[in-house]
Write a protein that holds these residues in place. Structure first.
Motif, PDB file in Angstrom:
ATOM      1  N   ALA A 478       0.840  -1.195   0.000  1.00 46.04           N
ATOM      2  CA  ALA A 478       0.000   0.000   0.000  1.00 46.04           C
ATOM      3  C   ALA A 478       0.878   1.249   0.000  1.00 46.04           C
ATOM      4  O   ALA A 478       2.085   1.191   0.287  1.00 46.04           O
ATOM      5  CB  ALA A 478      -0.913   0.015   1.221  1.00 46.04           C
ATOM      6  N   HIS A 479       0.268   2.384  -0.334  1.00 45.73           N
ATOM      7  CA  HIS A 479       0.944   3.675  -0.256  1.00 45.73           C
ATOM      8  C   HIS A 479      -0.110   4.761  -0.020  1.00 45.73           C
ATOM      9  O   HIS A 479      -1.251   4.636  -0.452  1.00 45.73           O
ATOM     10  CB  HIS A 479       1.738   3.948  -1.540  1.00 45.73           C
ATOM     11  CG  HIS A 479       0.932   3.780  -2.799  1.00 45.73           C
ATOM     12  ND1 HIS A 479       0.888   2.588  -3.490  1.00 45.73           N
ATOM     13  CD2 HIS A 479       0.127   4.635  -3.484  1.00 45.73           C
ATOM     14  CE1 HIS A 479       0.099   2.706  -4.541  1.00 45.73           C
ATOM     15  NE2 HIS A 479      -0.378   3.952  -4.567  1.00 45.73           N
ATOM     16  N   TRP A 480       0.300   5.805   0.670  1.00 44.87           N
ATOM     17  CA  TRP A 480      -0.597   6.912   0.953  1.00 44.87           C
ATOM     18  C   TRP A 480       0.226   8.171   1.171  1.00 44.87           C
ATOM     19  O   TRP A 480       1.451   8.111   1.343  1.00 44.87           O
ATOM     20  CB  TRP A 480      -1.487   6.607   2.155  1.00 44.87           C
ATOM     21  CG  TRP A 480      -0.739   6.549   3.460  1.00 44.87           C
ATOM     22  CD1 TRP A 480      -0.486   7.575   4.314  1.00 44.87           C
ATOM     23  CD2 TRP A 480      -0.157   5.383   4.034  1.00 44.87           C
ATOM     24  NE1 TRP A 480       0.233   7.144   5.399  1.00 44.87           N
ATOM     25  CE2 TRP A 480       0.434   5.782   5.262  1.00 44.87           C
ATOM     26  CE3 TRP A 480      -0.073   4.034   3.663  1.00 44.87           C
ATOM     27  CZ2 TRP A 480       1.091   4.900   6.106  1.00 44.87           C
ATOM     28  CZ3 TRP A 480       0.567   3.169   4.499  1.00 44.87           C
ATOM     29  CH2 TRP A 480       1.150   3.586   5.698  1.00 44.87           C
ATOM     30  N   LEU A 481      -0.456   9.328   1.157  1.00 44.51           N
ATOM     31  CA  LEU A 481       0.196  10.625   1.330  1.00 44.51           C
ATOM     32  C   LEU A 481      -0.176  11.187   2.689  1.00 44.51           C
ATOM     33  O   LEU A 481      -1.344  11.247   3.054  1.00 44.51           O
ATOM     34  CB  LEU A 481      -0.250  11.583   0.210  1.00 44.51           C
ATOM     35  CG  LEU A 481       0.435  12.955   0.166  1.00 44.51           C
ATOM     36  CD1 LEU A 481       1.931  12.781  -0.094  1.00 44.51           C
ATOM     37  CD2 LEU A 481      -0.203  13.838  -0.907  1.00 44.51           C
ATOM     38  N   GLU A 482       0.851  11.588   3.443  1.00 38.03           N
ATOM     39  CA  GLU A 482       0.618  12.131   4.771  1.00 38.03           C
ATOM     40  C   GLU A 482       1.741  13.095   5.122  1.00 38.03           C
ATOM     41  O   GLU A 482       2.931  12.727   5.038  1.00 38.03           O
ATOM     42  CB  GLU A 482       0.572  11.001   5.818  1.00 38.03           C
ATOM     43  CG  GLU A 482       0.257  11.486   7.225  1.00 38.03           C
ATOM     44  CD  GLU A 482       0.159  10.333   8.202  1.00 38.03           C
ATOM     45  OE1 GLU A 482       0.164  10.580   9.411  1.00 38.03           O
ATOM     46  OE2 GLU A 482       0.111   9.170   7.744  1.00 38.03           O
ATOM     47  N   ASN A 483       1.372  14.344   5.478  1.00 40.62           N
ATOM     48  CA  ASN A 483       2.346  15.357   5.890  1.00 40.62           C
ATOM     49  C   ASN A 483       3.466  15.524   4.855  1.00 40.62           C
ATOM     50  O   ASN A 483       4.655  15.479   5.172  1.00 40.62           O
ATOM     51  CB  ASN A 483       2.959  15.001   7.244  1.00 40.62           C
ATOM     52  CG  ASN A 483       1.951  15.167   8.385  1.00 40.62           C
ATOM     53  OD1 ASN A 483       0.959  15.876   8.239  1.00 40.62           O
ATOM     54  ND2 ASN A 483       2.208  14.513   9.486  1.00 40.62           N
ATOM     55  N   GLU A 484       3.062  15.681   3.591  1.00 37.28           N
ATOM     56  CA  GLU A 484       3.994  15.919   2.500  1.00 37.28           C
ATOM     57  C   GLU A 484       4.925  14.750   2.215  1.00 37.28           C
ATOM     58  O   GLU A 484       5.876  14.883   1.447  1.00 37.28           O
ATOM     59  CB  GLU A 484       4.853  17.178   2.773  1.00 37.28           C
ATOM     60  CG  GLU A 484       4.061  18.457   2.915  1.00 37.28           C
ATOM     61  CD  GLU A 484       3.351  18.820   1.612  1.00 37.28           C
ATOM     62  OE1 GLU A 484       3.876  18.466   0.547  1.00 37.28           O
ATOM     63  OE2 GLU A 484       2.278  19.442   1.668  1.00 37.28           O
ATOM     64  N   ASN A 485       4.695  13.586   2.819  1.00 36.21           N
ATOM     65  CA  ASN A 485       5.510  12.408   2.564  1.00 36.21           C
ATOM     66  C   ASN A 485       4.671  11.322   1.910  1.00 36.21           C
ATOM     67  O   ASN A 485       3.504  11.110   2.277  1.00 36.21           O
ATOM     68  CB  ASN A 485       6.103  11.848   3.862  1.00 36.21           C
ATOM     69  CG  ASN A 485       7.397  12.534   4.236  1.00 36.21           C
ATOM     70  OD1 ASN A 485       8.023  13.169   3.414  1.00 36.21           O
ATOM     71  ND2 ASN A 485       7.793  12.420   5.494  1.00 36.21           N
ATOM     72  N   LEU A 486       5.266  10.642   0.948  1.00 33.27           N
ATOM     73  CA  LEU A 486       4.635   9.487   0.320  1.00 33.27           C
ATOM     74  C   LEU A 486       5.079   8.254   1.093  1.00 33.27           C
ATOM     75  O   LEU A 486       6.246   7.862   1.030  1.00 33.27           O
ATOM     76  CB  LEU A 486       5.041   9.379  -1.151  1.00 33.27           C
ATOM     77  CG  LEU A 486       4.482   8.174  -1.918  1.00 33.27           C
ATOM     78  CD1 LEU A 486       2.967   8.247  -2.014  1.00 33.27           C
ATOM     79  CD2 LEU A 486       5.116   8.078  -3.324  1.00 33.27           C
ATOM     80  N   ALA A 533      -4.786  -4.961   3.932  1.00 33.26           N
ATOM     81  CA  ALA A 533      -5.986  -5.289   3.168  1.00 33.26           C
ATOM     82  C   ALA A 533      -6.310  -4.262   2.102  1.00 33.26           C
ATOM     83  O   ALA A 533      -7.163  -4.490   1.264  1.00 33.26           O
ATOM     84  CB  ALA A 533      -7.184  -5.431   4.112  1.00 33.26           C
ATOM     85  N   VAL A 534      -5.632  -3.120   2.127  1.00 30.09           N
ATOM     86  CA  VAL A 534      -5.943  -2.067   1.171  1.00 30.09           C
ATOM     87  C   VAL A 534      -5.508  -2.493  -0.220  1.00 30.09           C
ATOM     88  O   VAL A 534      -4.381  -2.938  -0.419  1.00 30.09           O
ATOM     89  CB  VAL A 534      -5.229  -0.753   1.562  1.00 30.09           C
ATOM     90  CG1 VAL A 534      -5.440   0.306   0.479  1.00 30.09           C
ATOM     91  CG2 VAL A 534      -5.774  -0.255   2.881  1.00 30.09           C
ATOM     92  N   LYS A 535      -6.404  -2.358  -1.167  1.00 27.87           N
ATOM     93  CA  LYS A 535      -6.088  -2.718  -2.536  1.00 27.87           C
ATOM     94  C   LYS A 535      -5.283  -1.607  -3.177  1.00 27.87           C
ATOM     95  O   LYS A 535      -5.606  -0.444  -3.035  1.00 27.87           O
ATOM     96  CB  LYS A 535      -7.372  -2.951  -3.318  1.00 27.87           C
ATOM     97  CG  LYS A 535      -7.124  -3.397  -4.774  1.00 27.87           C
ATOM     98  CD  LYS A 535      -8.435  -3.625  -5.486  1.00 27.87           C
ATOM     99  CE  LYS A 535      -8.193  -4.069  -6.917  1.00 27.87           C
ATOM    100  NZ  LYS A 535      -9.446  -4.274  -7.641  1.00 27.87           N
ATOM    101  N   LYS A 536      -4.210  -1.960  -3.872  1.00 24.91           N
ATOM    102  CA  LYS A 536      -3.354  -0.961  -4.486  1.00 24.91           C
ATOM    103  C   LYS A 536      -3.331  -1.153  -5.993  1.00 24.91           C
ATOM    104  O   LYS A 536      -3.473  -2.255  -6.514  1.00 24.91           O
ATOM    105  CB  LYS A 536      -1.919  -1.054  -3.955  1.00 24.91           C
ATOM    106  CG  LYS A 536      -1.267  -2.383  -4.206  1.00 24.91           C
ATOM    107  CD  LYS A 536       0.083  -2.468  -3.553  1.00 24.91           C
ATOM    108  CE  LYS A 536       1.118  -1.711  -4.320  1.00 24.91           C
ATOM    109  NZ  LYS A 536       1.394  -2.193  -5.647  1.00 24.91           N
TER     110      LYS A 536
END
Length: 550
Positions: A478-486, A533-536
């Protein structure tokens, strides 16, 4: 009296003395015992396997007055007659007598009965060299042969003979001799010649003979002259070093060390070993052949396991092959063997064979610089081997300041110019101190469209600079964006991939790729102690091949 080579002095005179061809000599002895002698024989096989010697024994056996269990007695007048001097046993070299006129002159004499022996025997060596007209002339006689004539054709290329000739002969295919048979007979011959030989030296000679007894005895004869004393009064001892000096080969320990340097991509050691080969006066072509045989043995050990019978080696040597093959990937062994096999025919056409050998091995040692699929597989296998061996260790948990540095603002990123300056501004923004490893209860955020766009841009840049690293990052869950960081998250099943990507040198590559593609955003790696479990989303195409299922 002039000196005769070993293979001439100790040429077999009975069927039982022919080495390694029992499937042929047993049939011929049975034919002599029962009197069912054919009018034409074809002896085919590689050089030095006993074709001409067997033909001469058969010529004596069919004329022997008192055969003993199918063997010539060696006592009667027919057996004591020298084959080379008998007018009833005619040997013809087809290579120098290939014309039809010469064949006709030979066959005209076949109509006359033998003078001293019971049967007239024609031994035609190198029969494949006969011209088309000569074959046609011989065919007529083979169709209606005189009762007192036996033809024996010997050839290394039976496929070059007309089918009409082949169909009128009893064909016997001589096998290449095993290393065991070659070694045993060579030791016997040397002992009869008043010399002894070390076991290692004997095996070197037997392997170099490549299945031919004549070649084996010729090499032994050469070694005997090389190590012999001046007056010939003392018993000679042939050592392994004597054999290696005569053959221009390197010993087994050097080949194992050389292979280690190639398998572990130690280019400095490879260059030093090549220098040792050249400075030692060894022929590069012979060395490449020895090295090819060594990597063939390693590949067979990798694929088949213990196969001492196939490699004709001792059990100790087989264990060394197995141990070295275990530390190498199958793709690396295949690439090295292919490169060496392609190198061998090219050495004769270049003025600097050493440079060609060096460049070939450098390419083998650096699959990361090659684009062919076999090189990519080699890199994958090497990576898996290092992961299994524990070469990569997971990094220590990072503090908030470390997390800020990994966003692309560190000194490693100065070379990225304006992108680096943007990262420095981004580093001043507050970031959540996320530890490298999170518990299984941690809920992975869903990826936003912005995060997806950043991830694709980052992966495109990473694939251009280091495709193998990009493949490892692509295995993240999985990947997500948080506080300007990938944030890129691996699940528990991909811990080895996370450990590899989290090493300092690899993280430096990730920072550079981020600075070139998604600045001012940085990249953080996370390992979840459980499943994700998050689909990417995954790329629809990789290496030019469309991916239809993940």
């Amino acid at each position: 009296m002039s000196y005769h080579a070993l293979y001439r002095q100790y040429r077999p005179s009975r069927f039982c003395e022919v080495v390694g061809q029992e499937h042929i000599t047993d049939v011929l002895r049975s034919q002599i015992r029962t009197g069912r002698i054919a009018h034409a024989y074809l002896f085919s096989g590689s050089r030095g396997t006993g074709k001409t010697s067997t033909a001469r024994i058969l010529a004596r056996a069919v004329n022997c007055l008192n055969p003993e269990d199918g063997e010539p007695c060696g006592k009667c007048a027919a057996c004591l007659t020298d084959v080379s001097e008998s007018i009833d046993i005619i040997e013809m070299d087809a290579a120098s007598n290939s014309k039809v006129d010469e064949m006709r002159a030979l066959l005209e004499k076949a109509e006359f009965a033998p003078i001293y022996l019971k049967t007239k025997v024609y031994i035609i060596d190198e029969a494949h060299m006969l011209s088309k007209s000569a074959n046609n002339a011989l065919l007529k006689t083979l169709e209606e042969p005189p009762a007192h004539v036996v033809f024996i054709l010997a050839t290394t290329e039976p496929q070059a003979l007309p089918a009409t000739i082949l169909s009128r002969c009893q064909r016997f295919d001589f096998r290449r001799l095993s290393v065991h048979n070659l070694a045993a007979n060579t030791r016997r011959v040397l002992h009869s010649a008043g010399a002894e030989i070390e076991d290692e030296a004997l095996m070197c000679i037997a392997r170099a003979a490549d299945g031919g007894m004549r070649d084996c005895l010729s090499i032994a004869d050469q070694c005997l002259s090389f190590c012999g004393d001046a007056d010939g009064t003392e018993q000679k001892l042939i050592t392994q070093q004597d054999v290696l000096s005569v053959l221009g080969s390197m010993n087994a320990d050097f080949l194992f060390d050389f292979a280690d340097s190639v398998l572990h991509s130690d280019t400095a050691a490879v260059m030093k070993n090549i220098e040792q080969v050249v400075s030692g006066g060894r022929d590069i072509g012979v060395f490449v052949q020895d090295l090819s045989n060594h990597f063939r043995s390693l590949l067979l050990a990798k694929v088949c396991g213990s196969c001492a019978d196939i490699l004709d080696c001792t059990q100790d040597t087989m264990e060394r092959y197995l141990a070295q093959a275990e530390s190498a990937g199958k793709a690396r062994l295949e690439r090295t063997l292919d490169a060496l096999m392609q190198l061998q025919p090219n050495l004769r056409w270049v003025t600097m064979p050493r440079v060609l050998l060096e460049s070939t091995l450098l390419k083998v040692c650096h699959p990361d610089e090659q684009t062919e699929m076999t090189a990519l597989v080699d890199r994958m296998e090497e990576l898996e081997r290092r992961l299994k061996s524990g070469a990569f260790v997971s990094a220590e948990p990072k503090t908030a300041s470390d997390s800020s540095q990994s966003s692309g603002s560190g000194p490693d990123n100065k070379e990225t110019g304006s992108a680096a300056s943007k990262n420095e501004k981004a580093a001043a923004k507050p970031k959540l101190p996320t530890p490298p490893v999170v518990s299984d209860s941690f809920e992975v955020p869903a990826a936003t469209p912005e995060a997806e766009e950043l991830f694709r841009a980052f992966m495109a840049a990473l694939m251009k600079t280091d495709m193998m690293l990009g493949i490892q990052i692509q295995l993240a869950a999985a990947h997500w964006l948080e506080n300007e960081n990938l944030f890129i998250c691996f699940d528990k099943s991909k811990r080895s991939n996370y450990n590899y990507a989290n090493t300092p040198e690899v993280k430096a590559k990730l920072r550079r790729a981020a600075g070139e593609s998604i600045a001012p955003h940085g990249v953080e790696l996370v390992l979840k102690d459980g499943s994700v479990a998050v689909k990417k989303d995954v790329p629809t195409e990789l290496f030019g091949v469309e991916i239809t299922e993940v």
